[in-house]
Design a protein around this motif. Structure first.
Motif, short mmCIF file in Angstrom:
data_model
loop_
_atom_site.label_atom_id
_atom_site.label_comp_id
_atom_site.label_asym_id
_atom_site.label_seq_id
_atom_site.Cartn_x
_atom_site.Cartn_y
_atom_site.Cartn_z
N GLU A 53 59.14 -31.14 -46.82
CA GLU A 53 57.89 -31.17 -47.57
C GLU A 53 57.60 -29.82 -48.24
O GLU A 53 57.26 -29.75 -49.42
CB GLU A 53 56.75 -31.55 -46.63
N ALA A 54 57.76 -28.74 -47.48
CA ALA A 54 57.52 -27.40 -48.03
C ALA A 54 58.58 -27.05 -49.08
O ALA A 54 58.27 -26.50 -50.13
CB ALA A 54 57.50 -26.37 -46.91
N GLY A 55 59.84 -27.39 -48.79
CA GLY A 55 60.92 -27.09 -49.73
C GLY A 55 60.75 -27.79 -51.06
O GLY A 55 60.96 -27.21 -52.13
N ARG A 56 60.35 -29.05 -51.01
CA ARG A 56 60.11 -29.81 -52.25
C ARG A 56 58.96 -29.18 -53.05
O ARG A 56 59.05 -29.04 -54.27
CB ARG A 56 59.79 -31.27 -51.90
N ALA A 57 57.89 -28.78 -52.36
CA ALA A 57 56.75 -28.17 -53.04
C ALA A 57 57.13 -26.84 -53.68
O ALA A 57 56.75 -26.55 -54.82
CB ALA A 57 55.60 -27.97 -52.05
N VAL A 58 57.92 -26.03 -52.97
CA VAL A 58 58.36 -24.74 -53.52
C VAL A 58 59.29 -24.98 -54.71
O VAL A 58 59.17 -24.31 -55.74
CB VAL A 58 59.05 -23.89 -52.43
N ARG A 59 60.21 -25.93 -54.59
CA ARG A 59 61.11 -26.26 -55.71
C ARG A 59 60.30 -26.65 -56.95
O ARG A 59 60.56 -26.17 -58.05
CB ARG A 59 62.03 -27.41 -55.30
N ASP A 60 59.31 -27.51 -56.77
CA ASP A 60 58.49 -27.96 -57.89
C ASP A 60 57.68 -26.81 -58.49
O ASP A 60 57.56 -26.69 -59.71
CB ASP A 60 57.56 -29.10 -57.47
N TYR A 61 57.13 -25.96 -57.64
CA TYR A 61 56.37 -24.79 -58.09
C TYR A 61 57.26 -23.87 -58.92
O TYR A 61 56.85 -23.35 -59.96
CB TYR A 61 55.82 -24.06 -56.86
N ALA A 62 58.49 -23.66 -58.45
CA ALA A 62 59.42 -22.78 -59.17
C ALA A 62 59.67 -23.26 -60.59
O ALA A 62 59.72 -22.47 -61.52
CB ALA A 62 60.75 -22.68 -58.40
N GLY A 63 59.79 -24.57 -60.77
CA GLY A 63 60.02 -25.11 -62.11
C GLY A 63 58.76 -25.20 -62.93
O GLY A 63 58.70 -24.72 -64.06
N ARG A 64 57.72 -25.76 -62.35
CA ARG A 64 56.48 -26.04 -63.09
C ARG A 64 55.69 -24.77 -63.39
O ARG A 64 55.24 -24.57 -64.51
CB ARG A 64 55.63 -27.02 -62.28
N VAL A 65 55.53 -23.89 -62.41
CA VAL A 65 54.67 -22.72 -62.57
C VAL A 65 55.46 -21.50 -63.05
O VAL A 65 55.02 -20.78 -63.94
CB VAL A 65 53.92 -22.41 -61.26
N LEU A 66 56.62 -21.27 -62.46
CA LEU A 66 57.39 -20.07 -62.78
C LEU A 66 58.40 -20.29 -63.91
O LEU A 66 58.96 -19.33 -64.43
CB LEU A 66 58.11 -19.55 -61.53
N GLY A 67 58.66 -21.55 -64.26
CA GLY A 67 59.59 -21.84 -65.34
C GLY A 67 61.05 -21.58 -65.00
O GLY A 67 61.86 -21.39 -65.91
N LEU A 68 61.39 -21.58 -63.72
CA LEU A 68 62.78 -21.36 -63.31
C LEU A 68 63.55 -22.66 -63.45
O LEU A 68 63.20 -23.66 -62.82
CB LEU A 68 62.84 -20.85 -61.86
N GLU A 69 64.59 -22.66 -64.26
CA GLU A 69 65.35 -23.88 -64.50
C GLU A 69 66.34 -24.19 -63.39
O GLU A 69 66.64 -25.34 -63.13
CB GLU A 69 66.05 -23.80 -65.84
N THR A 70 66.89 -23.15 -62.76
CA THR A 70 67.88 -23.34 -61.71
C THR A 70 67.47 -22.55 -60.49
O THR A 70 67.05 -21.40 -60.60
CB THR A 70 69.28 -22.89 -62.18
N LEU A 71 67.57 -23.17 -59.34
CA LEU A 71 67.34 -22.49 -58.06
C LEU A 71 68.61 -22.57 -57.24
O LEU A 71 69.34 -23.56 -57.30
CB LEU A 71 66.23 -23.19 -57.26
N ALA A 72 68.83 -21.54 -56.45
CA ALA A 72 69.94 -21.52 -55.50
C ALA A 72 69.38 -21.71 -54.10
O ALA A 72 68.18 -21.58 -53.87
CB ALA A 72 70.67 -20.18 -55.59
#
Length: 178
Positions: free
Chosen positions: A108-127
């Motif tokens: 649950e937390a990982g999914r929220a952080v992943r979404d935040y990274a794309g939606r808010v921070l504009g990060l296209e790729t996460l490792a």
């Protein structure tokens, strides 16, 4: 507060989180899965919060956030984003107290952080990197859309790490709703 999910709140770490950080960093699961950080006292934990966790907020605008259940605001884990010089992309990370494993909090937390990274921070790729033997954590990454790339030897690590990536196209949700 940084993020809220149906069951969790993610917030910035504060000096008052030192007792929790001390417990987490010395939990058997953390030491086995992530490594021994050598933090043994509350004073060392307070320094870890300030010099590692809070420093990332100042330098990057993100970092590892304290995870608390909404119904009981007591710290149970950390989840967030880490910028490592040895990786080409920002790294999603999480760690939870052993006693709350198996309750879906990491997913649950990982999914929220992943979404935040794309939606808010504009990060296209996460490792994401994980101990190859940590099958539960690998399953979490796969459930939230990460794909295994390869095993990599990273400086300062005694064994190879399983390396994962996920990509989202910034604005993809917006276009899908048209």
């Amino acid at each position: 507060m940084i993020l809220q999910t149906p069951r969790l709140r993610l917030r910035e770490a504060e000096a008052s989180d030192a007792p929790f950080v001390l417990e987490l960093l010395n939990s058997p699961g953390f030491i086995r899965g992530i490594g021994d950080r050598g933090v043994r006292t509350e004073a060392e934990a307070a320094a870890y919060v300030e010099n590692r966790i809070r420093q990332s907020y100042a330098e990057h605008g993100y970092g590892m956030w304290v995870v608390e259940p909404l119904e009981e605001p007591v710290a149970i884990g950390l989840a967030g984003l880490v910028r490592r010089d040895v990786l080409n992309h920002v790294d999603l990370g999480y760690a939870f107290l052993d006693r709350v494993w198996g309750q879906g909090y990491a997913e649950e937390a990982g999914r929220a952080v992943r979404d935040y990274a794309g939606r808010v921070l504009g990060l296209e790729t996460l490792a994401a990197i994980v101990n190859p033997d940590n099958l539960a954590s690998r399953r979490v990454l796969e459930k939230i859309g990460f794909r295994f790339i390869d095993e990599r030897w990273l400086p300062g690590w005694p064994q190879p790490s399983a390396y994962y990536e996920t990509s989202h196209h910034v604005g993809a949700d917006h276009h899908a709703n048209r």
